[in-house]
Scaffold this active site. Structure first.
Site, PDB file in Angstrom:
ATOM      1  N   ARG A   1       0.819  -1.116  -0.114  1.00 24.33           N
ATOM      2  CA  ARG A   1       0.115  -0.003  -0.036  1.00 24.33           C
ATOM      3  C   ARG A   1       0.803   1.304  -0.070  1.00 24.33           C
ATOM      4  O   ARG A   1       1.878   1.425   0.934  1.00 24.33           O
ATOM      5  CB  ARG A   1      -0.813  -0.140   1.330  1.00 24.33           C
ATOM      6  CG  ARG A   1      -2.274   0.324   1.190  1.00 24.33           C
ATOM      7  CD  ARG A   1      -2.761   0.120   2.283  1.00 24.33           C
ATOM      8  NE  ARG A   1      -2.592   0.666   3.697  1.00 24.33           N
ATOM      9  CZ  ARG A   1      -3.132   0.990   4.636  1.00 24.33           C
ATOM     10  NH1 ARG A   1      -4.610   1.160   4.601  1.00 24.33           N
ATOM     11  NH2 ARG A   1      -2.735   1.607   5.768  1.00 24.33           N
TER      12      ARG A   1
ATOM     13  N   ASP B   1       0.013  -2.692  12.375  1.00 20.38           N
ATOM     14  CA  ASP B   1       0.674  -3.543  11.045  1.00 20.38           C
ATOM     15  C   ASP B   1       1.169  -4.777  11.044  1.00 20.38           C
ATOM     16  O   ASP B   1       1.967  -5.203  11.732  1.00 20.38           O
ATOM     17  CB  ASP B   1       1.956  -2.555  10.513  1.00 20.38           C
ATOM     18  CG  ASP B   1       2.397  -2.967   9.333  1.00 20.38           C
ATOM     19  OD1 ASP B   1       2.473  -4.100   8.785  1.00 20.38           O
ATOM     20  OD2 ASP B   1       2.376  -1.893   8.460  1.00 20.38           O
TER      21      ASP B   1
ATOM     22  N   ASP C   1       4.684  -6.089   9.835  1.00 18.89           N
ATOM     23  CA  ASP C   1       5.504  -5.709  10.640  1.00 18.89           C
ATOM     24  C   ASP C   1       5.558  -6.632  11.941  1.00 18.89           C
ATOM     25  O   ASP C   1       6.664  -6.906  12.472  1.00 18.89           O
ATOM     26  CB  ASP C   1       5.591  -4.228  11.207  1.00 18.89           C
ATOM     27  CG  ASP C   1       6.155  -3.457   9.761  1.00 18.89           C
ATOM     28  OD1 ASP C   1       6.749  -3.874   8.939  1.00 18.89           O
ATOM     29  OD2 ASP C   1       5.563  -2.070  10.029  1.00 18.89           O
TER      30      ASP C   1
HETATM   31  C1  PRP Z   1      -1.341  -4.302   4.516  1.00 17.73           C
HETATM   32  C2  PRP Z   1      -2.318  -5.832   4.770  1.00 17.73           C
HETATM   33  C3  PRP Z   1      -2.940  -5.673   3.485  1.00 17.73           C
HETATM   34  C4  PRP Z   1      -3.315  -4.117   3.172  1.00 17.73           C
HETATM   35  C5  PRP Z   1      -4.570  -3.558   3.576  1.00 17.73           C
HETATM   36  O1  PRP Z   1      -0.296  -4.649   3.645  1.00 17.73           O
HETATM   37  O2  PRP Z   1      -1.662  -6.843   4.677  1.00 17.73           O
HETATM   38  O3  PRP Z   1      -2.388  -6.097   2.180  1.00 17.73           O
HETATM   39  O4  PRP Z   1      -2.190  -3.305   4.144  1.00 17.73           O
HETATM   40  O5  PRP Z   1      -4.720  -2.265   3.232  1.00 17.73           O
HETATM   41  P1  PRP Z   1      -5.838  -1.844   2.122  1.00 17.73           P
HETATM   42  O6  PRP Z   1      -7.030  -2.608   2.509  1.00 17.73           O
HETATM   43  O7  PRP Z   1      -5.855  -0.383   2.549  1.00 17.73           O
HETATM   44  O8  PRP Z   1      -5.379  -2.004   0.652  1.00 17.73           O
HETATM   45  P2  PRP Z   1       0.875  -3.550   3.760  1.00 17.73           P
HETATM   46  O9  PRP Z   1       0.705  -2.771   2.143  1.00 17.73           O
HETATM   47  O10 PRP Z   1       1.206  -2.902   4.871  1.00 17.73           O
HETATM   48  O11 PRP Z   1       2.002  -4.489   3.062  1.00 17.73           O
HETATM   49  P3  PRP Z   1       2.864  -5.400   3.834  1.00 17.73           P
HETATM   50  O12 PRP Z   1       2.117  -6.967   4.101  1.00 17.73           O
HETATM   51  O13 PRP Z   1       4.183  -6.089   2.975  1.00 17.73           O
HETATM   52  O14 PRP Z   1       3.243  -5.122   5.257  1.00 17.73           O
HETATM   53  N1  URA Z   2      -2.507  -2.749   7.084  1.00 18.65           N
HETATM   54  C1  URA Z   2      -2.230  -3.247   8.492  1.00 18.65           C
HETATM   55  O1  URA Z   2      -1.418  -4.118   8.667  1.00 18.65           O
HETATM   56  N2  URA Z   2      -2.976  -2.800   9.488  1.00 18.65           N
HETATM   57  C2  URA Z   2      -3.997  -1.990   9.179  1.00 18.65           C
HETATM   58  O2  URA Z   2      -4.739  -1.632  10.132  1.00 18.65           O
HETATM   59  C3  URA Z   2      -4.283  -1.244   7.997  1.00 18.65           C
HETATM   60  C4  URA Z   2      -3.488  -1.674   6.826  1.00 18.65           C
END
Ligand code: PRP
Ligand code: URA
Length: 208
Positions: A103, A199, A202
């Site tokens: 994102r 997150d 993370d």
């Molecule tokens: C997080 C989560 C989703 C997304 C959700 O991923 O795992 O994929 O955000 O957000 P949205 O509904 O607003 O699209 P992130 O982009 O943080 O990546 P990561 O899993 O690599 O940490």
């Molecule tokens: N992605 C996450 O990991 N947590 C949130 O709350 C939203 C997006």
């Protein structure tokens, strides 16, 4: 809300509370993610098709069943990765096809960075796995990808959704059922789910 299935199971609610807790460390967080994923998948797969299959018990031959459909798990990288093991415990022969999206922190739009789906679909059912359905951008984009691949029987399995994320999915893909541990209150001003769990990527990978 049709096609939205928040789990009513006390084990899911108990484990989700521990997952949310800010001092839950990555090892425990991964364990809880695995366990909740298995419980949600048990609920999400109740309508999988079976075909009859004869089986010999130590005493007699009897009629049993086997799963009829070929199933793929589609974890959205990174955070969806942690859900795979739990689902595999129930369906060890499921294929896994990764989709990489992150994102953009400014726009909150999903950016695709990994997709190695073959030209033709190899399965008839896809379970898309991502713990968080926040704005819904990543979920909608991944369902778009899977539909373009040629699979129409899709289920989305997540830990927590915001009402905004559910609305986005219902607008774009009302045919896709969403199986959840919980529906939370809202998004904050930077697109995080409240109360949420922070997150998810993370916290799993220890990269806070
Ligand atoms: C997080 C989560 C989703 C997304 C959700 O991923 O795992 O994929 O955000 O957000 P949205 O509904 O607003 O699209 P992130 O982009 O943080 O990546 P990561 O899993 O690599 O940490
Ligand atoms: N992605 C996450 O990991 N947590 C949130 O709350 C939203 C997006």
């Amino acid at each position: 809300m049709s096609n939205i299935y928040p789990s009513q199971h006390p084990l899911v609610a108990h484990k989700l509370t521990r997952l949310r807790y800010k001092n839950t460390q990555p090892q425990k967080f991964r364990e809880l993610t695995r366990e909740i994923s298995a419980l949600l998948t048990y609920e999400a797969t109740a309508d999988l098709l079976t075909s009859p299959r004869q089986v010999e018990t130590p005493l007699v031959e009897t009629e049993g069943v086997e799963l009829k459909e070929r199933i793929a798990l589609v974890p959205i990288l990174r955070a969806g990765l942690g859900m795979v093991e739990g689902v595999w415990e129930l369906m060890p022969s499921a294929e896994v096809w990764h989709i990489g999206l992150y994102r953009d922190e400014e726009t909150l739009q999903p950016v695709e960075y990994y997709n190695k789906l073959p030209a033709s679909p190899t399965v008839s059912v896809c379970l898309i796995l991502d713990p968080m359905l926040a704005t819904g951008g990543s979920a909608v984009a991944t369902v778009d990808i899977v539909k373009r691949w040629g699979v129409s029987r899709i289920k989305f399995v997540a830990m927590i959704a915001s009402p905004e994320g559910i609305a986005a999915m219902q607008e774009a893909h009302p045919d896709v059922p969403i199986h959840l541990a919980a529906i939370d209150e809202k998004l904050n001003e930077v697109g995080y789910i409240l109360p949420g769990l922070g997150d998810a990527g993370d916290r799993q990978f220890g990269t806070l």
